[in-house]
Design an enzyme around this catalytic site. Structure first.
Site, short mmCIF file in Angstrom:
data_model
loop_
_atom_site.label_atom_id
_atom_site.label_comp_id
_atom_site.label_asym_id
_atom_site.label_seq_id
_atom_site.Cartn_x
_atom_site.Cartn_y
_atom_site.Cartn_z
N HIS A 289 0.82 -1.21 0.00
CA HIS A 289 0.00 0.00 0.00
C HIS A 289 0.85 1.27 0.00
O HIS A 289 0.48 2.28 -0.60
CB HIS A 289 -0.95 0.01 1.19
CG HIS A 289 -2.03 -1.03 1.10
ND1 HIS A 289 -2.97 -1.03 0.08
CD2 HIS A 289 -2.32 -2.10 1.87
CE1 HIS A 289 -3.79 -2.05 0.25
NE2 HIS A 289 -3.41 -2.73 1.32
N HIS A 366 5.03 37.63 -40.69
CA HIS A 366 4.71 37.36 -39.28
C HIS A 366 5.59 36.24 -38.74
O HIS A 366 5.12 35.12 -38.52
CB HIS A 366 3.23 36.93 -39.18
CG HIS A 366 2.67 37.05 -37.79
ND1 HIS A 366 2.79 36.08 -36.82
CD2 HIS A 366 1.94 38.03 -37.21
CE1 HIS A 366 2.16 36.44 -35.72
NE2 HIS A 366 1.63 37.63 -35.94
#
Length: 463
Positions: A289, A366
């Site tokens: 766990h 751009h």
């Protein structure tokens, strides 16, 4: 391509029994819950009936079980119930318990599974939100030798390898290749304990409710008859011959590797606290766990980094729509056609691709020295993908066009430059009504979201 839907229980069910660690008589009730609420656990025996969301970061104890806490409120031994919910495909559930832990029942998940099958499940409207593993993720504990690794896979699968440091039961492994087999292959596997660990656990105020009906007891190191008799009296179980090494329980082993199958069950229960179903293969070495929870917390961090996942893209696959089909649906032409192909489509969602090259005309201005795709064209590209989704569903699509009515919640997270491959994922937020569609669009480069927007468009017949 429409996503699998979330599920909840069709009705409620209750189970009754004693708590493994407290020995209390307990009742746990599993109830349907609204979509996108996940797993929530409520202490109905306390003032205000507080609710704790079952997530990995709420885990505060991992000794002989998983305990979640919020303030002074704690709920333990949740892993067997969580494993059943996760494995049975349930996404949303409100669990009510009248004490500090779930009842241990027979020490496995099978009673939960049987009850889920008895009441049934119901599909909800929200899509099931899988987290798809794209790369190896690993957690190692050098002190214990524990390691959990997750690798890409098309579904959830898991292999557990255990070493018990015992001559009687040493190394085992267990595998679950298909979650659909959980009920038959894993759910009945019971929790277990070594006789040598029972006294320390009792001294730690644990396993007050343990007995030979809810656990496999492994007697593998001979002790004196007096010591074993004293332990049997404490546990209120029949005395046994101290010379007879072996398994002690009322029901014989179901599988030779039942202990490791139970470890695999525990992993699934702890992984349920990640908060999302997973598509990936877990390989766990010496799981428990504690390491399970540390790994689940690591996964929670990983999911937060990639809250919205990019679609899976294989450039070698034949597209659903190629450039010619796109031209049949969209009126856009050079230099304004910003979708090259569509790789997936369904009634409410679509995935498109654009390869950004240095020859795009907008890069001339751009910006000449620092070429960057204009943000307005990024939104336009997403909307064109959405237009393909809608126009693919009408007759004579060449006679229709889509026009913006609103653009909202626009976010640019990363610039797009020559050489990038853009993936678009656009989803309808609501069904198309009166020619009006509302959509959410995401744009990805690799695994990263570079732009997103919500937009509303109107479908108008051309003059």
């Amino acid at each position: 391509m429409d996503a699998e839907k979330q599920k909840t229980l069709k009705g409620s069910f209750s189970l009754y029994g004693k708590g493994l660690h407290t020995g209390l008589n307990l009742t746990v009730t599993f109830n349907p819950a609204p979509e996108n609420t996940g797993y929530q656990i409520q202490r109905i025996d306390l003032d205000g009936q507080p609710v704790i969301k079952a997530l990995a970061e709420k885990v505060t104890e991992t000794q002989r079980g998983t305990v979640i806490t919020s303030g002074e409120v704690r709920i333990g031994t949740i892993e067997h119930g969580m494993a059943a919910l996760y494995a049975m495909g349930i996404d949303n559930c409100l669990i009510q318990v009248n004490g500090p832990e779930f009842p241990i029942l027979d020490g496995s998940s099978i009673m939960y599974v049987d009850k889920i099958n008895e009441v049934g499940t119901v599909e909800q409207n929200a899509p099931k939100d899988y987290y798809i593993i794209r790369r190896k993720i690993e957690f190692k504990d050098d002190k214990t030798g524990s390691c959990i690794t997750i690798l890409p896979d098309e579904q959830f699968s898991i292999t557990a390898m255990c070493s018990f440091q015992s001559k009687f039961i040493n190394s085992q492994f267990a595998t679950l290749d298909n979650i659909d087999n959980f009920a038959r292959e894993i759910a009945p596997a019971r929790t277990f304990v070594f006789v040598r660990d029972i006294v320390p656990l009792l001294e730690a105020n644990l396993i007050k409710g343990g007995d030979l009906d809810n656990a496999i007891v492994i007697y593998e190191r001979e002790v004196t008859q007096e010591s074993l008799d004293k332990l049997a009296d404490i546990l209120k179980v029949p005395r046994m011959n101290a010379k007879k090494i072996g398994y002690i329980q009322h029901k014989p082993l179901m599988w030779e590797n039942e202990c490791t199958r139970h470890k695999l069950l525990d992993i699934i229960g702890d992984m349920a606290l990640i908060g999302k179903p997973i598509k990936g293969r877990i390989i766990a070495t010496r799981p428990g766990h504690t390491v399970n929870n540390k790994f689940a917390r690591l996964m929670r961090k990983e999911i937060r980094k990639h809250e919205v996942q990019a679609p899976i893209y294989d450039p070698t696959e034949i597209p659903i729509m190629d450039n010619n089909r796109i031209r049949e649906l969209l009126p856009h032409r050079y230099p304004m056609q910003l979708v090259d192909k569509v790789i997936a489509i369904g009634p409410t969602s679509i995935v498109g691709v654009k390869n950004v090259t240095a020859n795009e005309p907008f890069f001339q201005g751009h910006f000449p020295q620092e070429p960057v795709m204009p943000g307005v064209l990024m939104v336009e590209a997403m909307s064109q993908c959405g237009g393909l989704l809608v126009l693919n569903q009408v007759e004579e699509p060449e006679r229709w066009s889509t026009y913006f009515l609103a653009i909202d919640d626009v976010k640019f997270r990363q610039k797009v430059i020559p050489g990038d491959t853009l993936l678009f994922r656009v989803e309808l937020l609501h069904p198309v009504r009166h020619g009006i569609s509302s959509m959410k669009g995401y744009m990805f480069v690799g695994d990263n979201v570079v732009a997103e927007a919500t937009f509303t468009a109107q479908i108008i017949k051309n003059r």
